[in-house]
Design a protein around this motif. Structure first.
Motif, PDB file in Angstrom:
ATOM      1  N   ALA A  20      -6.323   0.120   1.704  1.00  0.00           N
ATOM      2  CA  ALA A  20      -5.335   0.734   2.595  1.00  0.00           C
ATOM      3  C   ALA A  20      -5.686   0.474   4.058  1.00  0.00           C
ATOM      4  CB  ALA A  20      -5.252   2.236   2.325  1.00  0.00           C
ATOM      5  N   ARG A  21      -6.951   0.583   4.398  1.00  0.00           N
ATOM      6  CA  ARG A  21      -7.349   0.355   5.791  1.00  0.00           C
ATOM      7  C   ARG A  21      -7.200  -1.112   6.175  1.00  0.00           C
ATOM      8  NH1 ARG A  21     -12.365   4.535   5.749  1.00  0.00           N
ATOM      9  NH2 ARG A  21     -11.096   6.397   5.974  1.00  0.00           N
ATOM     10  N   ALA A  22      -7.484  -1.992   5.243  1.00  0.00           N
ATOM     11  CA  ALA A  22      -7.282  -3.419   5.508  1.00  0.00           C
ATOM     12  C   ALA A  22      -5.807  -3.680   5.764  1.00  0.00           C
ATOM     13  CB  ALA A  22      -7.793  -4.261   4.336  1.00  0.00           C
ATOM     14  N   ARG A  23      -4.952  -3.066   4.964  1.00  0.00           N
ATOM     15  CA  ARG A  23      -3.504  -3.252   5.138  1.00  0.00           C
ATOM     16  C   ARG A  23      -3.054  -2.730   6.499  1.00  0.00           C
ATOM     17  NH1 ARG A  23       0.744  -4.773   2.427  1.00  0.00           N
ATOM     18  NH2 ARG A  23       2.763  -3.812   2.772  1.00  0.00           N
ATOM     19  N   GLU A  24      -3.577  -1.584   6.904  1.00  0.00           N
ATOM     20  CA  GLU A  24      -3.239  -1.034   8.222  1.00  0.00           C
ATOM     21  C   GLU A  24      -3.645  -2.001   9.332  1.00  0.00           C
ATOM     22  OE1 GLU A  24      -5.212   2.725   8.419  1.00  0.00           O
ATOM     23  OE2 GLU A  24      -3.850   3.682   6.999  1.00  0.00           O
ATOM     24  N   ALA A  25      -4.713  -2.747   9.088  1.00  0.00           N
ATOM     25  CA  ALA A  25      -5.198  -3.713  10.077  1.00  0.00           C
ATOM     26  C   ALA A  25      -4.513  -5.071   9.938  1.00  0.00           C
ATOM     27  CB  ALA A  25      -6.712  -3.876   9.939  1.00  0.00           C
ATOM     28  N   GLY A  26      -3.580  -5.172   8.978  1.00  0.00           N
ATOM     29  CA  GLY A  26      -2.822  -6.407   8.843  1.00  0.00           C
ATOM     30  C   GLY A  26      -3.382  -7.396   7.833  1.00  0.00           C
ATOM     31  N   TRP A  27      -4.213  -6.923   6.906  1.00  0.00           N
ATOM     32  CA  TRP A  27      -4.808  -7.804   5.897  1.00  0.00           C
ATOM     33  C   TRP A  27      -4.446  -7.338   4.499  1.00  0.00           C
ATOM     34  CZ3 TRP A  27      -6.994 -12.220   7.383  1.00  0.00           C
ATOM     35  CH2 TRP A  27      -7.395 -12.326   8.714  1.00  0.00           C
ATOM     36  N   ARG A  28      -4.250  -8.293   3.598  1.00  0.00           N
ATOM     37  CA  ARG A  28      -3.919  -7.987   2.201  1.00  0.00           C
ATOM     38  C   ARG A  28      -5.150  -8.215   1.335  1.00  0.00           C
ATOM     39  NH1 ARG A  28      -2.670 -10.537  -2.462  1.00  0.00           N
ATOM     40  NH2 ARG A  28      -1.241  -9.483  -3.857  1.00  0.00           N
TER      41      ARG A  28
END
Length: 111
Positions: A20-28
């Protein structure tokens, strides 16, 4: 960056938080990637950059329906959701220091 996430004490719930935090930072990242490549170095090689604008939160204000297991739970225990909440009332002895209270609440939230 080479320590194994799970050997260092990580678990499946924390792995979802990483995703989830990676996604918030723009990473999948996917759960499978975290389990197959449980190091920062390994995940960095597999993370995919999300397209600009792909990370969006949408809330139309409409309540979502209950899941089947939630529906079953409330059918089985009709006392209502407030029956299952946990709450505590705290009283302050002496003078309340607002800044100290804010730090304490922030520490609880972070935990």
């Amino acid at each position: 960056v080479t320590d194994n996430f799970f050997e260092a004490g990580g678990d499946s719930i924390q792995s979802l938080q990483i995703i989830a935090r990676a996604r918030e930072a723009g990473w999948r990242l996917t759960p499978r990637q975290v389990f197959e490549h449980p190091t920062v170095a390994g995940l960095a090689q597999r993370a995919q950059r999300l397209e600009a604008g792909a990370v969006q939160e949408f809330d139309d204000g409409v309540a979502l329906p209950l899941t089947p297991i939630q529906r079953l739970f409330f059918e089985r225990y009709p006392q209502g959701e407030s029956h299952w909440n946990q709450a505590v009332l705290l009283k302050v002895k002496g003078r309340l220091v607002p800044a100290a209270l804010e730090r304490a609440v922030a520490a609880l939230e972070a935990r």
